[in-house]
Design an enzyme around this catalytic site. Structure first.
Site, PDB file in Angstrom:
ATOM      1  N   LYS A 147     -30.014 169.063  99.572  1.00  0.00           N
ATOM      2  CA  LYS A 147     -30.958 170.168  99.424  1.00  0.00           C
ATOM      3  C   LYS A 147     -31.317 170.402  97.956  1.00  0.00           C
ATOM      4  CE  LYS A 147     -33.331 173.739  99.454  1.00  0.00           C
ATOM      5  NZ  LYS A 147     -33.722 174.879 100.168  1.00  0.00           N
ATOM      6  N   CYS A 183     -36.671 179.125  94.813  1.00  0.00           N
ATOM      7  CA  CYS A 183     -35.990 177.869  95.140  1.00  0.00           C
ATOM      8  C   CYS A 183     -36.052 176.879  93.994  1.00  0.00           C
ATOM      9  CB  CYS A 183     -36.642 177.265  96.383  1.00  0.00           C
ATOM     10  SG  CYS A 183     -36.912 178.487  97.675  1.00  0.00           S
TER      11      CYS A 183
HETATM   12  N1  SAJ Z   1     -45.939 173.876  91.621  1.00  0.00           N
HETATM   13  C1  SAJ Z   1     -46.581 173.303  90.534  1.00  0.00           C
HETATM   14  N2  SAJ Z   1     -47.157 172.080  90.710  1.00  0.00           N
HETATM   15  C2  SAJ Z   1     -47.123 171.429  91.908  1.00  0.00           C
HETATM   16  C3  SAJ Z   1     -46.463 172.022  93.001  1.00  0.00           C
HETATM   17  C4  SAJ Z   1     -45.875 173.252  92.817  1.00  0.00           C
HETATM   18  O1  SAJ Z   1     -46.633 173.872  89.430  1.00  0.00           O
HETATM   19  O2  SAJ Z   1     -47.670 170.333  91.998  1.00  0.00           O
HETATM   20  C5  SAJ Z   1     -45.293 175.187  91.448  1.00  0.00           C
HETATM   21  C6  SAJ Z   1     -45.891 176.266  92.347  1.00  0.00           C
HETATM   22  O3  SAJ Z   1     -47.007 176.853  91.728  1.00  0.00           O
HETATM   23  C7  SAJ Z   1     -44.721 177.218  92.505  1.00  0.00           C
HETATM   24  C8  SAJ Z   1     -43.495 176.302  92.438  1.00  0.00           C
HETATM   25  O4  SAJ Z   1     -43.955 175.086  91.892  1.00  0.00           O
HETATM   26  O5  SAJ Z   1     -44.676 178.145  91.453  1.00  0.00           O
HETATM   27  C9  SAJ Z   1     -42.788 176.032  93.727  1.00  0.00           C
HETATM   28  O6  SAJ Z   1     -43.693 175.878  94.803  1.00  0.00           O
HETATM   29  P1  SAJ Z   1     -43.549 174.791  95.955  1.00  0.00           P
HETATM   30  O7  SAJ Z   1     -44.666 175.001  96.896  1.00  0.00           O
HETATM   31  O8  SAJ Z   1     -43.402 173.453  95.373  1.00  0.00           O
HETATM   32  O9  SAJ Z   1     -42.145 175.084  96.633  1.00  0.00           O
HETATM   33  P2  SAJ Z   1     -41.394 176.399  97.203  1.00  0.00           P
HETATM   34  O10 SAJ Z   1     -40.485 176.877  96.122  1.00  0.00           O
HETATM   35  O11 SAJ Z   1     -42.318 177.372  97.790  1.00  0.00           O
HETATM   36  O12 SAJ Z   1     -40.531 175.745  98.381  1.00  0.00           O
HETATM   37  C10 SAJ Z   1     -39.602 174.704  98.074  1.00  0.00           C
HETATM   38  C11 SAJ Z   1     -39.805 173.556  99.067  1.00  0.00           C
HETATM   39  N3  SAJ Z   1     -39.081 172.377  98.612  1.00  0.00           N
HETATM   40  C12 SAJ Z   1     -39.672 171.151  98.560  1.00  0.00           C
HETATM   41  O13 SAJ Z   1     -40.840 170.961  98.857  1.00  0.00           O
HETATM   42  C13 SAJ Z   1     -38.803 170.037  98.130  1.00  0.00           C
HETATM   43  C14 SAJ Z   1     -39.327 173.977 100.463  1.00  0.00           C
HETATM   44  O14 SAJ Z   1     -39.373 172.871 101.345  1.00  0.00           O
HETATM   45  C15 SAJ Z   1     -37.899 174.526 100.392  1.00  0.00           C
HETATM   46  O15 SAJ Z   1     -37.447 174.964 101.661  1.00  0.00           O
HETATM   47  C16 SAJ Z   1     -37.908 175.706  99.456  1.00  0.00           C
HETATM   48  O16 SAJ Z   1     -38.292 175.238  98.159  1.00  0.00           O
HETATM   49  C17 SAJ Z   1     -36.522 176.311  99.440  1.00  0.00           C
HETATM   50  O17 SAJ Z   1     -36.314 177.320 100.135  1.00  0.00           O
HETATM   51  O18 SAJ Z   1     -35.631 175.766  98.808  1.00  0.00           O
END
Ligand code: SAJ
Length: 422
Positions: free
Chosen positions: A205, A259
């Protein structure tokens, strides 16, 4: 076989999980110390924004399969711990909630009960923190009391679908625990369920979220280098990603949420070898300040300047502002003398003075897109230009159309775009 299931912690993860089990006919109790969350649940209401969840909760509460309580129910077949694992000021994991949830189940479990940790936790949490506490039950662990870690991996905004369709990892303290816990998740999960040890499940995870964090850190570093070297990083990413084995993520004002912005720190805390992971965290955490300096550079200082900031949640189309880098940017701008006018249709009262799309831009020296909410898709830039004092529009997400902005007589500035002539 239908089970009695107690979900401890009815927040972003626990509530949808509880509702899904309830929708399959299990008798589910949502146990939380937050009276407001419990009261809302018992009325069939939710206090978070998540597509489809409101309807599902309403239905399962009406059917009598899900109830909320502030007291841990004695004698449930299964206890699922889904409590927060925040980080302390010094970036170490704050495991108080996992510890108190584990202590709470000790007097409630009986022979044959199952305890599952879903909360994202540092490696060895089950073995080093939970098992010594669960030993106090007097039950033989792995025989009379089964224990496993099955990390939640659901994406906010797509929680119900991902709960159902994602694959799942079940890490038991022994094979018997893994097999029995797998059977429980089979009633809600259509994806494949992999069996492993609890520590491997914890590591899986953490590495999933760390993989994303490191990749975004690379994109953010590229954005900074691009501004320095006269390159448009978005063009680089688009074309580089045509390569069959390259997939660079998107830069932005930083990484937020509960996360990805936190979990890599659990590895940094536990292992002196997590050097790249540590540096990636620092890179991503530097972005709000980088954006602030960019705004200051555009405006020739921040003192007395009005900044209209569109979107402050940690990502689009959700109401969650936890660890939001744009909230951090908002405070940095304010601390450095700017008057910040925020517009966020999702954040509601989580921001003081939440302006409408039109109101926020009034008298603004610069408009900054922090988060690309759907509501910001069709902004009327001509009307915006009329009410602004300045002409600058900074897009940190490559979301707005340069042509639309420029047609309105405004200057379109894109994060991560350097000019060849600079
Ligand atoms: N972000 C970027 N660039 C990107 C993608 C995201 O800057 O290309 C930023 C977003 O703006 C945001 C942050 O990253 O601030 C996180 O967003 P996210 O959509 O990547 O992820 P979370 O935190 O909403 O959810 C993640 C997910 N993990 C993965 O995709 C590996 C989700 O599946 C998990 O269940 C969750 O963390 C968790 O609960 O751990």
């Amino acid at each position: 076989m239908k089970k009695s299931i107690c979900v401890i912690g009815i927040g972003y993860v626990g509530l949808p999980t509880a509702a899904m089990f309830a929708s399959k006919g299990h008798k589910v109790t949502g146990y939380d110390l937050n009276q407001k969350a419990v009261d809302a649940l018992n009325k069939g209401e939710i206090i978070i924004e998540e597509p489809g969840l409101g309807e599902l909760v309403k239905q399962v509460v009406k059917d009598g399969n899900l109830v909320g309580t502030t007291e841990c129910p004695v004698g449930s077949d299964v206890y699922i711990i889904a409590v927060p694992t925040p980080i302390n000021e010094d970036k170490t994991a704050d495991m108080r909630y996992v510890e108190s949830a584990t202590r709470a189940v000790v007097p409630c479990v009986r022979k044959g009960s199952i305890v599952i940790l879903e909360s994202t936790s540092p490696p060895r949490t089950v073995v080093d923190l939970m098992l010594p506490i669960l030993k106090e039950t007097g039950l033989e662990l792995g025989e009379e009391l089964l224990v496993a870690h099955s990390p939640e991996r659901i994406l906010p905004g797509r929680v119900l679908e991902e709960l159902r369709t994602n694959s799942r990892i079940v890490g038991g303290i022994n094979e018997k625990s893994s097999i029995e816990v797998k059977k429980i998740y089979e009633s809600i999960v259509e994806g494949e369920i992999f069996i492993t040890t609890s520590t491997t499940a914890e590591m899986c995870k953490l590495m999933e979220n760390t993989f994303r964090d490191v990749n975004i850190a690379l994109a953010n570093e590229l954005a900074k280098m691009s501004e320095e070297l006269g390159v448009n990083c978005w063009d680089v990413i688009r074309m580089a990603n045509q390569h069959p084995r390259v997939n660079i993520l998107q830069p932005g004002p930083g990484v937020g949420g509960h996360c990805i912005a936190l979990d890599p720190w659990f590895l940094v805390e536990k292992s002196k070898n997590a050097k790249l992971i540590h540096q990636a965290r620092l890179n991503n955490d530097s972005m709000p300040e980088f954006v602030m300096n960019k705004i200051s550079g555009i405006l020739g200082g921040l003192k007395g300047k009005t900044v209209a900031l569109y979107g402050v949640t940690y990502k689009p189309n959700i109401d969650d502002v936890r660890e939001s880098p744009i909230m951090h940017l908002m405070h940095l701008l304010g601390d450095n003398g700017a008057d910040v006018r925020v517009c966020d249709p999702h954040a509601g009262e989580k921001v003081e003075n939440n302006y409408s799309i039109a109101e926020a831009a009034k008298g603004a020296d610069i408009v900054v897109l922090g988060v690309n909410h759907d509501e910001f898709k069709d902004i009327n830039f001509a009307r915006m230009a009329e009410s602004m004092s300045g002409k600058a529009v900074l897009d940190t997400r490559n979301f707005w159309s340069r042509a639309d902005v420029e047609r309105a007589g405004l200057d379109y500035i894109l994060l991560g775009e350097g000019k060849e002539e600079d």
